[in-house]
Every structure is written in structure tokens, then in C-alpha cells.
Design an enzyme around this catalytic site. Structure first.
Site, mmCIF file in Angstrom:
data_model
loop_
_atom_site.group_PDB
_atom_site.id
_atom_site.type_symbol
_atom_site.label_atom_id
_atom_site.label_comp_id
_atom_site.label_asym_id
_atom_site.label_seq_id
_atom_site.Cartn_x
_atom_site.Cartn_y
_atom_site.Cartn_z
ATOM 1 N N GLY A 36 0.842 -1.205 0.000
ATOM 2 C CA GLY A 36 0.000 0.000 0.000
ATOM 3 C C GLY A 36 0.875 1.251 0.000
ATOM 4 C CG HIS A 37 3.234 2.259 3.455
ATOM 5 N ND1 HIS A 37 3.215 1.128 4.233
ATOM 6 C CD2 HIS A 37 2.671 3.243 4.196
ATOM 7 C CE1 HIS A 37 2.674 1.410 5.398
ATOM 8 N NE2 HIS A 37 2.326 2.684 5.398
ATOM 9 C CD GLN A 61 -0.194 8.875 14.321
ATOM 10 O OE1 GLN A 61 0.509 9.753 13.841
ATOM 11 N NE2 GLN A 61 -0.902 8.054 13.557
ATOM 12 C CD GLU A 148 -9.722 6.910 -1.832
ATOM 13 O OE1 GLU A 148 -9.966 5.791 -2.329
ATOM 14 O OE2 GLU A 148 -10.129 7.977 -2.322
ATOM 15 C CG ASP A 150 -5.398 5.033 7.763
ATOM 16 O OD1 ASP A 150 -5.854 4.390 8.714
ATOM 17 O OD2 ASP A 150 -4.319 4.733 7.215
ATOM 18 C CD GLN A 153 -3.894 9.402 8.686
ATOM 19 O OE1 GLN A 153 -3.577 9.164 9.828
ATOM 20 N NE2 GLN A 153 -3.236 8.878 7.664
ATOM 21 C CB VAL A 176 -2.999 -1.551 -1.766
ATOM 22 C CG1 VAL A 176 -2.329 -2.727 -2.454
ATOM 23 C CG2 VAL A 176 -2.721 -0.271 -2.531
ATOM 24 C CB SER A 186 1.941 -1.402 9.598
ATOM 25 O OG SER A 186 2.158 -0.497 8.550
HETATM 26 O O1 PAF Z 1 -1.151 7.119 8.318
HETATM 27 C C1 PAF Z 1 -0.084 7.125 8.966
HETATM 28 O O2 PAF Z 1 0.799 6.297 8.789
HETATM 29 C C2 PAF Z 1 0.120 8.189 10.029
HETATM 30 O O3 PAF Z 1 -1.067 8.509 10.663
HETATM 31 C C3 PAF Z 1 0.816 9.448 9.493
HETATM 32 C C4 PAF Z 1 -0.045 10.156 8.467
HETATM 33 C C5 PAF Z 1 2.154 9.100 8.876
HETATM 34 C C6 PAF Z 1 1.062 10.445 10.639
HETATM 35 O O4 PAF Z 1 1.869 9.885 11.629
#
Ligand code: PAF
Length: 280
Positions: A36-37, A61, A148, A150, A153, A176, A186
């Protein structure tokens, strides 16, 4: 590929690129990278001159200490993967670099951060907004890429950029999935073999729910999804909601909005997974 740990060396390098009018694409991450990343990086590569990936496990967070401690930290493996997809810069700061002193900013996102994830993870989105604002200030990207999966977010970041007048385009990228439908995350690597076998069920339920839209109201679909999760002994529902994709507020009728999505958060054993599906 360069790996920078400090803000100064990152900015020095990026300044040269800005002077040359190079377009900067940015993919913020917490590491433990998966396909995905890598897709975000590939898209960033195709739309910019250079790509910066940040890897920083942002402590503020997390509202669960155990989740923070157990969050996978795999910098070397991440760097190898990023090298292969042609990332230019990794920014991997330590906590002191990002937070030389505690950041107590409180953002106001109206109801956006009160619903769904916000209800169950108080303070989470404020922590995300604080770090993303800092990262944007450091990298000053032209385009920034967010998955998407998240979804909430993504809406928070869009709102952050708007209210702080940050000159960056936020580019949403599709979820993905593994071949069996499980949304890549993750956290998936922390599932036991038994849990991993059950995990694809989450997306199957979302797909089936979408198939029932002709016959059931948003409320009836919500009840149906809840029942399906209940009968799976390893799954525990946190929430499923059918919401307006812009306001994230629940809808009562399908014609309440133009674009609605179904968002789910479930525990599989101790691992909390989220997913979503476009409904209309
Ligand atoms: O989606 C993430 O991995 C995290 O929330 C982010 C956007 C890198 C902020 O720490």
C-alpha cells in the site's frame, strides 16, 4: 537514495531541489511498509520530480501504550523496499528532532474528529494533525499522498490544509488489498495464523453489505453487518457506520447524500483493523 535523520540536512537538500523548480512529492509514513505504501510512492514518483518518504512512529497519535510499544519498527527493511521503488529521500527523525519540546496545539475539526475513530481513539487525530503539520513545514511538498484506508484521517488532513492555508495538494490513493481482500496494513503482520485466516471476512462482509443496498436501508445494513461480525468468534465489532463521505455523519436514507461510504473497525484478537467501502 539518501536517508536523513535531521531537519537541517533534509531541508538543505530539498532547498536545492526547490531552487531547481523540482516538484516534490511526499509520502508520510510510520514505517513497517507494505505494498500500500509502495503504491503511494510509485504514484508520487509518476507525478513529481523527487519523492520524500518520512518514517516516524508518532507517539502522540497513539492512545494505547501497548500499541505504541508493539508498533513494528523495521527501518532497514523499509529502506530496502523504498530503494527498489526509486524513492529519493527518506526522512527518519527521532522523537527529539520532531518534538524538542511537547507540542500542545489543539486543532478544531468540528465533528470530523468526533465520530467513528475519533469516538474510540480520543486525541488520535489531533496527534496526527500535529505531526503532519510539522512534516509539511519541514518538507514543503507540492503533493502529498494518503491512502483511503484511513478515510477519516484523509478528511482530517484535507481540513488541516484548508484551515492552515498549507500550499500542498492532498492526493487520495485507493486501498490496496491482499489477494484475499484484506486491506493492507502494518498491523496485519501482528495477526496470528488463525487470525490471518479470519481477517478477509471483514472485506467480504463489506462487499455483501454493498450488494444489499437495493433492499435495505443504511440502518438495516448496519444491523446486518453487526450480526455478521457477532457470529464470528474471533471478531469483535467496534463500529460499523454508513456515513456521508464528506461530513462523515451517519445517513438515514440513501438519497441523503451523493457519496456514502461504509466504515468499519473491528478487533481481531488484540489487533484493531479498519476498512471501508464506497457505497454510493
Ligand atoms: O497514516 C499514517 O501512517 C500516520 O497517521 C501518518 C499520516 C504518517 C502520521 O503519523
Amino acid at each position: 537514495m539518501k536517508i536523513f535523520e535531521t531537519i537541517t540536512e533534509t531541508q538543505l537538500y530539498l532547498q536545492k531541489n526547490k531552487n531547481d523548480k523540482n516538484k516534490i512529492g511526499f509520502v508520510p509514513t510510520m514505517g513497517a511498509l507494505h505494498q500500500g505504501h509502495l503504491n503511494l510512492v510509485k504514484q508520487a514518483k509518476s507525478e513529481n520530480d523527487i519523492v520524500v518518504v518520512s518514517i516516524f512512529v508518532n507517539p502522540i497519535q497513539f492512545n494505547n501504550e501497548e500499541d505504541l510499544l508493539k508498533y513494528p519498527r523495521t527501518l532497514q527493511k523499509d529502506a530496502d523496499l523504498l530503494q527498489k521503488v526509486g524513492c529519493y529521500i527518506i526522512f527518519a527523525p527521532n522523537e527529539k528532532e520532531i518534538y524538542p519540546e511537547p507540542d500542545t496545539t489543539i486543532y478544531n475539526f468540528g465533528l470530523l474528529d468526533k465520530v467513528m475513530e475519533g469516538k474510540f481513539r480520543p486525541g488520535h487525530f489531533n496527534g496526527v494533525a500535529i505531526v503532519v503539520k510539522k512534516l509539511f513545514d519541514i518538507v514543503m511538498p507540492d503533493n502529498a499522498y494518503f491512502g483511503e484506508k484511513d478515510y477519516q484521517q484523509l478528511q482530517i488532513i484535507k481540513s488541516l490544509v484548508k484551515q492552515m492555508n498549507i500550499p500542498v495538494n492532498i492526493i487520495p490513493c485507493p486501498i490496496v488489498r491482499e489477494v484475499d481482500g484484506l486491506a493492507m496494513s502494518s498491523r496485519n503482520m501482528r495477526l496470528t495464523d488463525e487470525e490471518r485466516k479470519v481477517a478477509p471476512f471483514i472485506y467480504q462482509i463489506l462487499l455483501q453489505a454493498k450488494g444489499k443496498m437495493n433492499k435495505l436501508s443504511p440502518k438495516e445494513i448496519t444491523q446486518w453487518v453487526n450480526r455478521q461480525i457477532e457470529i464470528q468468534p474471533l471478531l469483535r465489532m467496534e463500529y460499523f457506520e454508513v456515513v456521508n463521505a464528506t461530513t462523515l455523519l451517519p445517513i438515514s436514507n440513501w438519497d441523503d447524500c451523493e457519496h456514502a461510504i461504509g466504515c468499519i473497525a473491528v478487533f481481531l484478537g488484540n489487533i484493531r483493523l479498519i476498512d471501508n467501502i464506497n457505497l454510493i
